[in-house]
Design a protein around this motif. Structure first.
Motif, PDB file in Angstrom:
ATOM      1  N   GLN A 153      -7.797   6.342  11.410  1.00 39.98           N
ATOM      2  CA  GLN A 153      -8.619   5.191  11.017  1.00 39.98           C
ATOM      3  C   GLN A 153      -8.446   4.867   9.542  1.00 39.98           C
ATOM      4  OE1 GLN A 153     -12.741   5.928  12.341  1.00 39.98           O
ATOM      5  NE2 GLN A 153     -12.485   4.113  13.626  1.00 39.98           N
ATOM      6  N   ILE A 154      -8.223   5.911   8.731  1.00 38.23           N
ATOM      7  CA  ILE A 154      -8.046   5.728   7.284  1.00 38.23           C
ATOM      8  C   ILE A 154      -6.653   5.187   6.977  1.00 38.23           C
ATOM      9  CG2 ILE A 154      -7.945   6.915   5.049  1.00 38.23           C
ATOM     10  CD1 ILE A 154      -9.886   9.033   6.348  1.00 38.23           C
ATOM     11  N   GLU A 163      -5.527  -2.657   5.110  1.00 37.20           N
ATOM     12  CA  GLU A 163      -5.544  -2.691   3.650  1.00 37.20           C
ATOM     13  C   GLU A 163      -4.871  -1.455   3.065  1.00 37.20           C
ATOM     14  OE1 GLU A 163      -8.726  -3.938   0.129  1.00 37.20           O
ATOM     15  OE2 GLU A 163      -9.440  -3.336   2.115  1.00 37.20           O
ATOM     16  N   PHE A 164      -5.059  -0.311   3.698  1.00 39.09           N
ATOM     17  CA  PHE A 164      -4.406   0.927   3.259  1.00 39.09           C
ATOM     18  C   PHE A 164      -2.891   0.793   3.388  1.00 39.09           C
ATOM     19  CE2 PHE A 164      -2.750   5.184   3.542  1.00 39.09           C
ATOM     20  CZ  PHE A 164      -3.579   5.970   2.749  1.00 39.09           C
ATOM     21  N   GLY A 221       1.676   1.653   2.127  1.00 44.77           N
ATOM     22  CA  GLY A 221       2.783   1.771   3.065  1.00 44.77           C
ATOM     23  C   GLY A 221       2.490   2.727   4.206  1.00 44.77           C
ATOM     24  N   ASN A 222       3.563   3.201   4.830  1.00 41.76           N
ATOM     25  CA  ASN A 222       3.469   4.060   6.008  1.00 41.76           C
ATOM     26  C   ASN A 222       3.220   5.504   5.590  1.00 41.76           C
ATOM     27  OD1 ASN A 222       3.689   5.383   8.439  1.00 41.76           O
ATOM     28  ND2 ASN A 222       5.846   4.876   8.789  1.00 41.76           N
ATOM     29  N   PHE A 223       2.024   5.993   5.815  1.00 40.32           N
ATOM     30  CA  PHE A 223       1.647   7.362   5.433  1.00 40.32           C
ATOM     31  C   PHE A 223       2.543   8.395   6.095  1.00 40.32           C
ATOM     32  CE2 PHE A 223      -1.118  11.146   5.688  1.00 40.32           C
ATOM     33  CZ  PHE A 223      -1.573  11.230   4.383  1.00 40.32           C
ATOM     34  N   ARG A 224       3.007   8.109   7.301  1.00 41.76           N
ATOM     35  CA  ARG A 224       3.818   9.063   8.058  1.00 41.76           C
ATOM     36  C   ARG A 224       5.248   9.164   7.545  1.00 41.76           C
ATOM     37  NH1 ARG A 224       0.325   6.317  10.999  1.00 41.76           N
ATOM     38  NH2 ARG A 224      -0.920   7.272  12.655  1.00 41.76           N
ATOM     39  N   ILE A 253      -8.157   5.461  -1.308  1.00 46.87           N
ATOM     40  CA  ILE A 253      -7.689   6.844  -1.217  1.00 46.87           C
ATOM     41  C   ILE A 253      -8.860   7.806  -0.994  1.00 46.87           C
ATOM     42  CG2 ILE A 253      -6.468   8.695  -2.440  1.00 46.87           C
ATOM     43  CD1 ILE A 253      -4.947   6.593  -3.993  1.00 46.87           C
ATOM     44  N   TYR A 254     -10.028   7.403  -1.478  1.00 42.82           N
ATOM     45  CA  TYR A 254     -11.198   8.288  -1.421  1.00 42.82           C
ATOM     46  C   TYR A 254     -11.465   8.851  -0.019  1.00 42.82           C
ATOM     47  CZ  TYR A 254     -16.141   9.638  -1.427  1.00 42.82           C
ATOM     48  OH  TYR A 254     -17.324  10.313  -1.256  1.00 42.82           O
ATOM     49  N   PRO A 255     -11.477   8.033   1.058  1.00 41.57           N
ATOM     50  CA  PRO A 255     -11.731   8.610   2.389  1.00 41.57           C
ATOM     51  C   PRO A 255     -10.674   9.644   2.796  1.00 41.57           C
ATOM     52  CG  PRO A 255     -11.983   6.226   2.430  1.00 41.57           C
ATOM     53  CD  PRO A 255     -11.352   6.564   1.118  1.00 41.57           C
ATOM     54  N   LEU A 256      -9.422   9.444   2.364  1.00 41.83           N
ATOM     55  CA  LEU A 256      -8.378  10.416   2.636  1.00 41.83           C
ATOM     56  C   LEU A 256      -8.697  11.744   1.958  1.00 41.83           C
ATOM     57  CD1 LEU A 256      -5.537  11.348   3.583  1.00 41.83           C
ATOM     58  CD2 LEU A 256      -4.616  10.283   1.482  1.00 41.83           C
ATOM     59  N   ASN A 257      -9.116  11.688   0.707  1.00 37.33           N
ATOM     60  CA  ASN A 257      -9.453  12.909  -0.011  1.00 37.33           C
ATOM     61  C   ASN A 257     -10.672  13.607   0.596  1.00 37.33           C
ATOM     62  OD1 ASN A 257      -7.325  12.706  -1.734  1.00 37.33           O
ATOM     63  ND2 ASN A 257      -8.500  12.202  -3.564  1.00 37.33           N
ATOM     64  N   VAL A 258     -11.621  12.835   1.074  1.00 37.66           N
ATOM     65  CA  VAL A 258     -12.786  13.429   1.749  1.00 37.66           C
ATOM     66  C   VAL A 258     -12.339  14.160   3.012  1.00 37.66           C
ATOM     67  CG1 VAL A 258     -14.923  12.920   2.988  1.00 37.66           C
ATOM     68  CG2 VAL A 258     -14.464  11.805   0.797  1.00 37.66           C
ATOM     69  N   PHE A 259     -11.466  13.529   3.779  1.00 36.93           N
ATOM     70  CA  PHE A 259     -10.938  14.156   4.996  1.00 36.93           C
ATOM     71  C   PHE A 259     -10.254  15.479   4.666  1.00 36.93           C
ATOM     72  CE2 PHE A 259      -7.590  15.054   8.037  1.00 36.93           C
ATOM     73  CZ  PHE A 259      -8.190  14.863   9.259  1.00 36.93           C
TER      74      PHE A 259
END
Length: 221
Positions: free
Chosen positions: A140-141, A146-147, A152-155, A209-215
């Protein structure tokens, strides 16, 4: 704000990366470094509003990384980095883990990044377990429009060539489980890094980026 003179110093350093030139221009370096420290102080305040785990009272000098390169085991023997690095840890003054990083380097090489680069073995195991259990939350993040537009593509980051131990190649989230790092990064133009509102703009981008760091932090808790 970052001064244009600070970028000019880095450009000249890149063209004259030797101890003699640096010694002759030590005053320029100290002025540029002081500018970066002042900018870091402003950025800490803005980033605390985005991620309360960042201590806005941190000494900004401790966030600005050394310009001297460790060349002991490197083929490249140039003695200085050609950028200023700013680490914004979320564990007090300790570096490592899920944090934010800003690189200031002219000619379009500045960037903001966040996440966890090359986690240590125990952290990597915990992150993979969290992905296996709660991949939906991570997707979801990183798949939010927008992310993707900004980072770009996180994967597309470096992945293991083989399947990580304890997981199946048939796992629907194997592309995430094979990642070696969990980083989101975005380039910043020279024009934008010297703007008066650069710290505020960078903090706004870090909201994604914040939700990614929380995860990632929850995975290691």
């Amino acid at each position: 704000m970052i001064n244009q003179e600070s970028l000019e110093f880095l450009k000249d350093l890149a063209a004259n990366n030797n101890r003699e030139w640096f010694s002759e221009n030590k005053g320029r370096y100290e002025k540029a470094r002081e500018n970066v420290i002042e900018f870091t102080s402003e950025l800490l305040g803005e980033m605390h509003q985005v991620d309360p785990a960042i201590d806005e009272a941190l000494d900004p000098k401790k966030c600005v990384m050394r310009i001297y390169r460790d060349i002991r085991f490197r083929k490249d023997k140039t003695p200085y980095k050609i950028n200023f690095g700013i680490s914004l840890p979320t564990q007090g003054i300790r570096l490592g883990g899920a944090e934010y990083y800003l690189q200031i380097q002219p000619d379009g090489n500045s960037f903001i990044a966040g996440g966890y680069w090359m986690p240590e073995a125990t952290h990597l195991k915990a992150i993979r377990q969290e992905i296996d259990y709660n991949a939906h939350d991570l997707k979801q993040i990183i798949d939010a429009p927008e992310f993707v537009r900004l980072f770009g593509n996180f994967r597309a980051q470096e992945q293991l060539k083989t399947v990580p131990q304890g997981y199946s190649a048939e796992n629907e989230n194997i592309d995430l489980l094979k990642l070696k790092s969990f980083i989101a990064w975005h380039k910043i133009s020279d024009k934008d890094i010297v703007k008066k509102n650069a710290a505020k703009q960078i903090a706004q981008e870090c909201k994604l980026i914040y939700p990614l760091n929380v995860f990632l932090r929850n995975a290691m808790a």
